[in-house]
Write a protein that holds these residues in place. Structure first.
Motif, PDB file in Angstrom:
ATOM      1  N   GLN A  27      41.584  22.373  27.022  1.00 65.33           N
ATOM      2  CA  GLN A  27      42.843  22.983  26.619  1.00 65.33           C
ATOM      3  C   GLN A  27      43.391  22.363  25.333  1.00 65.33           C
ATOM      4  OE1 GLN A  27      45.026  22.285  30.256  1.00 65.33           O
ATOM      5  NE2 GLN A  27      44.598  24.327  31.015  1.00 65.33           N
ATOM      6  N   ASP A  28      42.581  21.529  24.672  1.00 66.93           N
ATOM      7  CA  ASP A  28      43.074  20.837  23.490  1.00 66.93           C
ATOM      8  C   ASP A  28      42.669  21.546  22.197  1.00 66.93           C
ATOM      9  OD1 ASP A  28      40.431  20.336  23.961  1.00 66.93           O
ATOM     10  OD2 ASP A  28      40.478  18.241  23.275  1.00 66.93           O
ATOM     11  N   ASN A  29      42.065  22.729  22.318  1.00 66.69           N
ATOM     12  CA  ASN A  29      41.680  23.496  21.138  1.00 66.69           C
ATOM     13  C   ASN A  29      42.629  24.674  20.959  1.00 66.69           C
ATOM     14  OD1 ASN A  29      39.227  21.960  20.553  1.00 66.69           O
ATOM     15  ND2 ASN A  29      38.500  22.824  22.472  1.00 66.69           N
ATOM     16  N   ASP A  30      42.551  25.315  19.824  1.00 65.40           N
ATOM     17  CA  ASP A  30      43.463  26.405  19.491  1.00 65.40           C
ATOM     18  C   ASP A  30      43.263  27.604  20.408  1.00 65.40           C
ATOM     19  OD1 ASP A  30      45.241  28.094  18.208  1.00 65.40           O
ATOM     20  OD2 ASP A  30      43.717  28.805  16.804  1.00 65.40           O
ATOM     21  N   THR A  31      44.309  27.985  21.116  1.00 64.54           N
ATOM     22  CA  THR A  31      44.288  29.204  21.933  1.00 64.54           C
ATOM     23  C   THR A  31      45.513  30.049  21.597  1.00 64.54           C
ATOM     24  OG1 THR A  31      45.376  28.005  23.740  1.00 64.54           O
ATOM     25  CG2 THR A  31      42.982  28.188  23.843  1.00 64.54           C
ATOM     26  N   SER A  32      45.811  30.114  20.320  1.00 59.06           N
ATOM     27  CA  SER A  32      47.050  30.772  19.888  1.00 59.06           C
ATOM     28  C   SER A  32      47.083  32.259  20.229  1.00 59.06           C
ATOM     29  CB  SER A  32      47.242  30.571  18.385  1.00 59.06           C
ATOM     30  OG  SER A  32      46.122  31.057  17.658  1.00 59.06           O
ATOM     31  N   HIS A  33      45.932  32.860  20.473  1.00 59.16           N
ATOM     32  CA  HIS A  33      45.905  34.295  20.781  1.00 59.16           C
ATOM     33  C   HIS A  33      46.013  34.574  22.280  1.00 59.16           C
ATOM     34  CE1 HIS A  33      44.704  35.006  16.644  1.00 59.16           C
ATOM     35  NE2 HIS A  33      43.706  34.160  16.792  1.00 59.16           N
ATOM     36  N   VAL A  34      45.981  33.528  23.102  1.00 58.57           N
ATOM     37  CA  VAL A  34      45.834  33.759  24.534  1.00 58.57           C
ATOM     38  C   VAL A  34      47.030  34.496  25.129  1.00 58.57           C
ATOM     39  CG1 VAL A  34      46.810  31.543  25.310  1.00 58.57           C
ATOM     40  CG2 VAL A  34      45.046  32.689  26.679  1.00 58.57           C
ATOM     41  N   ASP A  35      48.234  34.205  24.673  1.00 57.61           N
ATOM     42  CA  ASP A  35      49.416  34.869  25.242  1.00 57.61           C
ATOM     43  C   ASP A  35      49.420  36.353  24.911  1.00 57.61           C
ATOM     44  OD1 ASP A  35      50.336  32.546  26.393  1.00 57.61           O
ATOM     45  OD2 ASP A  35      51.654  32.032  24.718  1.00 57.61           O
ATOM     46  N   ALA A  36      49.098  36.686  23.653  1.00 59.62           N
ATOM     47  CA  ALA A  36      49.080  38.100  23.263  1.00 59.62           C
ATOM     48  C   ALA A  36      47.996  38.864  24.012  1.00 59.62           C
ATOM     49  CB  ALA A  36      48.865  38.216  21.754  1.00 59.62           C
ATOM     50  N   ALA A 333      42.534  27.565  29.486  1.00 60.35           N
ATOM     51  CA  ALA A 333      43.926  27.745  29.069  1.00 60.35           C
ATOM     52  C   ALA A 333      44.657  28.716  29.989  1.00 60.35           C
ATOM     53  CB  ALA A 333      43.983  28.249  27.626  1.00 60.35           C
ATOM     54  N   LEU A 334      43.911  29.617  30.612  1.00 62.36           N
ATOM     55  CA  LEU A 334      44.474  30.569  31.572  1.00 62.36           C
ATOM     56  C   LEU A 334      44.571  29.993  32.980  1.00 62.36           C
ATOM     57  CD1 LEU A 334      42.479  33.639  30.249  1.00 62.36           C
ATOM     58  CD2 LEU A 334      44.988  33.473  30.242  1.00 62.36           C
ATOM     59  N   GLY A 335      44.139  28.741  33.141  1.00 65.78           N
ATOM     60  CA  GLY A 335      44.227  28.080  34.435  1.00 65.78           C
ATOM     61  C   GLY A 335      42.914  27.901  35.153  1.00 65.78           C
ATOM     62  N   GLY A 336      41.819  28.330  34.548  1.00 67.83           N
ATOM     63  CA  GLY A 336      40.516  28.207  35.185  1.00 67.83           C
ATOM     64  C   GLY A 336      39.893  26.841  34.983  1.00 67.83           C
ATOM     65  N   SER A 394      37.838  43.952  46.228  1.00 72.99           N
ATOM     66  CA  SER A 394      39.155  43.392  46.540  1.00 72.99           C
ATOM     67  C   SER A 394      40.018  43.235  45.288  1.00 72.99           C
ATOM     68  CB  SER A 394      39.002  42.027  47.225  1.00 72.99           C
ATOM     69  OG  SER A 394      38.657  41.025  46.287  1.00 72.99           O
ATOM     70  N   LYS A 395      41.343  43.209  45.517  1.00 72.28           N
ATOM     71  CA  LYS A 395      42.288  42.995  44.414  1.00 72.28           C
ATOM     72  C   LYS A 395      42.138  41.588  43.836  1.00 72.28           C
ATOM     73  CE  LYS A 395      45.346  46.119  42.938  1.00 72.28           C
ATOM     74  NZ  LYS A 395      46.669  46.283  43.552  1.00 72.28           N
ATOM     75  N   LYS A 396      41.853  40.595  44.692  1.00 72.07           N
ATOM     76  CA  LYS A 396      41.704  39.227  44.205  1.00 72.07           C
ATOM     77  C   LYS A 396      40.499  39.108  43.265  1.00 72.07           C
ATOM     78  CE  LYS A 396      44.059  36.668  47.867  1.00 72.07           C
ATOM     79  NZ  LYS A 396      45.091  36.134  46.940  1.00 72.07           N
ATOM     80  N   SER A 397      39.419  39.815  43.582  1.00 69.48           N
ATOM     81  CA  SER A 397      38.259  39.806  42.691  1.00 69.48           C
ATOM     82  C   SER A 397      38.568  40.514  41.386  1.00 69.48           C
ATOM     83  CB  SER A 397      37.065  40.467  43.383  1.00 69.48           C
ATOM     84  OG  SER A 397      36.677  39.739  44.523  1.00 69.48           O
ATOM     85  N   PHE A 398      39.323  41.591  41.484  1.00 69.20           N
ATOM     86  CA  PHE A 398      39.732  42.317  40.285  1.00 69.20           C
ATOM     87  C   PHE A 398      40.581  41.425  39.380  1.00 69.20           C
ATOM     88  CE2 PHE A 398      43.270  44.780  38.411  1.00 69.20           C
ATOM     89  CZ  PHE A 398      42.560  45.508  37.466  1.00 69.20           C
ATOM     90  N   ASP A 399      41.512  40.685  39.976  1.00 72.14           N
ATOM     91  CA  ASP A 399      42.341  39.776  39.190  1.00 72.14           C
ATOM     92  C   ASP A 399      41.480  38.745  38.461  1.00 72.14           C
ATOM     93  OD1 ASP A 399      44.603  41.094  40.059  1.00 72.14           O
ATOM     94  OD2 ASP A 399      45.096  39.629  41.610  1.00 72.14           O
ATOM     95  N   LYS A 400      40.460  38.242  39.139  1.00 64.36           N
ATOM     96  CA  LYS A 400      39.574  37.250  38.520  1.00 64.36           C
ATOM     97  C   LYS A 400      38.773  37.900  37.380  1.00 64.36           C
ATOM     98  CE  LYS A 400      38.066  32.973  38.642  1.00 64.36           C
ATOM     99  NZ  LYS A 400      37.453  32.506  39.910  1.00 64.36           N
ATOM    100  N   ALA A 401      38.396  39.155  37.563  1.00 69.84           N
ATOM    101  CA  ALA A 401      37.677  39.865  36.506  1.00 69.84           C
ATOM    102  C   ALA A 401      38.546  39.998  35.253  1.00 69.84           C
ATOM    103  CB  ALA A 401      37.231  41.238  36.998  1.00 69.84           C
ATOM    104  N   LEU A 402      39.825  40.293  35.439  1.00 70.96           N
ATOM    105  CA  LEU A 402      40.719  40.410  34.281  1.00 70.96           C
ATOM    106  C   LEU A 402      40.889  39.067  33.580  1.00 70.96           C
ATOM    107  CD1 LEU A 402      43.614  42.850  35.243  1.00 70.96           C
ATOM    108  CD2 LEU A 402      41.354  43.338  34.296  1.00 70.96           C
ATOM    109  N   MET A 403      40.975  38.004  34.341  1.00 67.42           N
ATOM    110  CA  MET A 403      41.069  36.663  33.752  1.00 67.42           C
ATOM    111  C   MET A 403      39.826  36.359  32.916  1.00 67.42           C
ATOM    112  SD  MET A 403      41.617  33.133  35.875  1.00 67.42           S
ATOM    113  CE  MET A 403      41.533  31.513  35.115  1.00 67.42           C
ATOM    114  N   THR A 404      38.681  36.736  33.441  1.00 69.29           N
ATOM    115  CA  THR A 404      37.421  36.551  32.721  1.00 69.29           C
ATOM    116  C   THR A 404      37.399  37.374  31.443  1.00 69.29           C
ATOM    117  OG1 THR A 404      36.299  36.170  34.827  1.00 69.29           O
ATOM    118  CG2 THR A 404      34.919  36.720  32.934  1.00 69.29           C
ATOM    119  N   ALA A 405      37.883  38.610  31.531  1.00 70.06           N
ATOM    120  CA  ALA A 405      37.922  39.494  30.367  1.00 70.06           C
ATOM    121  C   ALA A 405      38.848  38.949  29.288  1.00 70.06           C
ATOM    122  CB  ALA A 405      38.368  40.890  30.795  1.00 70.06           C
TER     123      ALA A 405
END
Length: 438
Positions: A27-36, A333-336, A394-405
């Motif tokens: 998490q110490d590298n630039d992730t300035s685009h992650v919020d957008a 940076a997203l918590g993974g 499952s919805k939980k798997s779908f949520d993980k897929a979006l995090m990966t994306a």
């Protein structure tokens, strides 16, 4: 100089590990685009859930994914700025969707898979793979548009990954060459830990028949030529050969037929086998030894052997370290969490994918993301099992897929915006290819 500096930075990141844990946070590298990226993906949550759920609930076999093809192309055609082409080069259920940036720049491609397994539906989670590809491509385009970035993002619909090699057909047709892609991104669900490194085998498949001669099994067995015996001999020969094989050499198969009546010498037997090895070179030598076992069955029994190698062998997946580092940066940076890379890169191989063929020619990664049942438990079976099929919906798997994306979109934006990164990525692939040829 910029290329060298970036390559050195990436190498240092890959060699850095925690002294107290097997997991590493980056998490110490630039992730300035992650919020957008994250905000945009969250805004299309319902649309992406509809895609994942619809594909999961309507499983279709390879090259017959007509509902999925129509669903995905219709959706992409409705998105502003995307140019969609259905049935690329007469591969009926393939497609491309292209978003043009503000000028010439890197060409980032995402692959979506959507074929299912016979009798098991989406037990490999290709509904999630399709969703990751669409989501990652749309999020990348959103950042490109918002920041007026040059370059191009392409979403490819890649059918028939399960055994039939849809990407190999697309590769041989020249599709990826003609679209002039620079990198290829995809992700895959798993029941194991999250990781940027997918480690797979090179593989090929074959079908065979032994032809013999019928006779009465009691009155005149000596007049017959037993096709079933030929297959049994070959099967046992392969079993004995395993003792002299490498740990990365694998072979597995099924007997399709061995006769029709117990009191008749079988005149026909048939089987299908899959051969796997560490890489393409090992696959060639291991396959040659396996084929001799089938020859032995014919020689020993006097049967005639008809053996056909299937089209579209798969190469082992070659993961690009720089792309893997970028994905890990965003994913954490997203918590993974991801494993320590020096060990992760050399973990045991498993399975095979036609993305491996693409990865030999273009820099690629295929992160694996752990999926869950609705109650949060990990499925008791891995890919190609009934429990995995349930979890893939499952919805939980779908949520993980979006995090990966989101992580893959971050990779794409890095390539589009970080000076020298693409040159360093390509240099790494060239170095890997040179090493494999030595």
């Amino acid at each position: 100089m910029a290329k060298c500096a970036y390559l050195l930075t990436c190498c240092l990141v890959l060699l850095t590990s925690s002294a107290n844990a097997s997991d590493v946070r980056r998490q110490d590298n630039d992730t300035s685009h992650v919020d957008a990226i994250s905000d945009y993906v969250d805004s299309i949550y319902d649309d992406m859930w509809n895609i994942s759920k619809t594909i999961h609930d309507n499983p279709e076999l390879g090259f017959k994914e007509f509902k999925a093809h129509n669903l995905l192309t219709s959706f992409m055609e409705a998105q502003d700025g995307w140019n969609v082409t259905r049935s690329l080069y007469n591969i009926s259920t393939s497609f491309s969707a292209v978003f043009e940036g503000s000028g010439d720049g890197p060409v980032i491609s995402f692959n979506s898979e959507y074929d299912a397994l016979p009798n098991l539906g989406h037990a490999c989670g290709h509904n999630l793979i399709a969703t990751v590809g669409v989501t990652g491509a749309l999020a990348t385009a959103k950042i490109m548009k918002g920041q007026n970035l040059p370059g191009k993002v392409i979403l490819f619909g890649t059918p028939a990954e399960e055994s039939l090699g849809g990407k190999v057909d697309m590769l041989e047709a020249g599709i990826f060459d003609d679209y002039e892609i620079d990198i290829s991104l995809i992700a895959h669900p798993s029941n194991g830990p999250d990781t940027p490194y997918m480690r797979t085998f090179s593989t090929s498949r074959l079908d065979l028949e032994y032809y013999g001669k019928t006779a009465h099994a009691s009155a005149a067995p000596y007049e017959g030529i037993n096709a079933q015996d030929a297959l049994v001999l070959a099967y046992n020969a392969i079993g004995l050969l395993r003792q002299q094989s490498q740990r990365t050499d694998q072979v597995h198969g099924i007997i399709n037929s061995g006769g029709t009546s117990i009191n008749v010498i079988p005149e026909l037997s048939s089987a299908s086998f899959q051969i796997r090895a560490k890489d393409d070179t090992d696959l060639d030598s291991w396959s040659a030894r396996i084929l001799k076992c089938f020859d032995a069955g014919a020689v020993a029994t006097g049967t005639e052997l008809n053996l056909t190698m299937r089209d579209n062998s798969y190469s082992a997946m070659l993961s690009n370290d720089i792309l893997a580092t970028s994905w890990s940066k965003y994913f954490t940076a997203l918590g993974g969490r991801v494993p320590e890379p020096s060990l992760d890169r050399i973990k045991d191989q498993g399975g095979s994918t036609d993305q491996g063929n693409i990865s030999k020619k273009w820099p690629s990664i295929q992160p694996q993301f752990q999926i869950y049942n609705e109650n949060g438990s990990v499925p008791t079976g891995g890919p190609h099992t009934a429990p995995f099929e349930v979890a893939a919906g499952s919805k939980k798997s779908f949520d993980k897929a979006l995090m990966t994306a989101k992580g893959l979109a971050g990779v794409a934006v890095d390539v589009l915006t970080v000076e020298g990164m693409l040159d360093a990525i390509k240099a790494e692939l060239e170095s890997s290819a040179a090493s494999s040829d030595m």
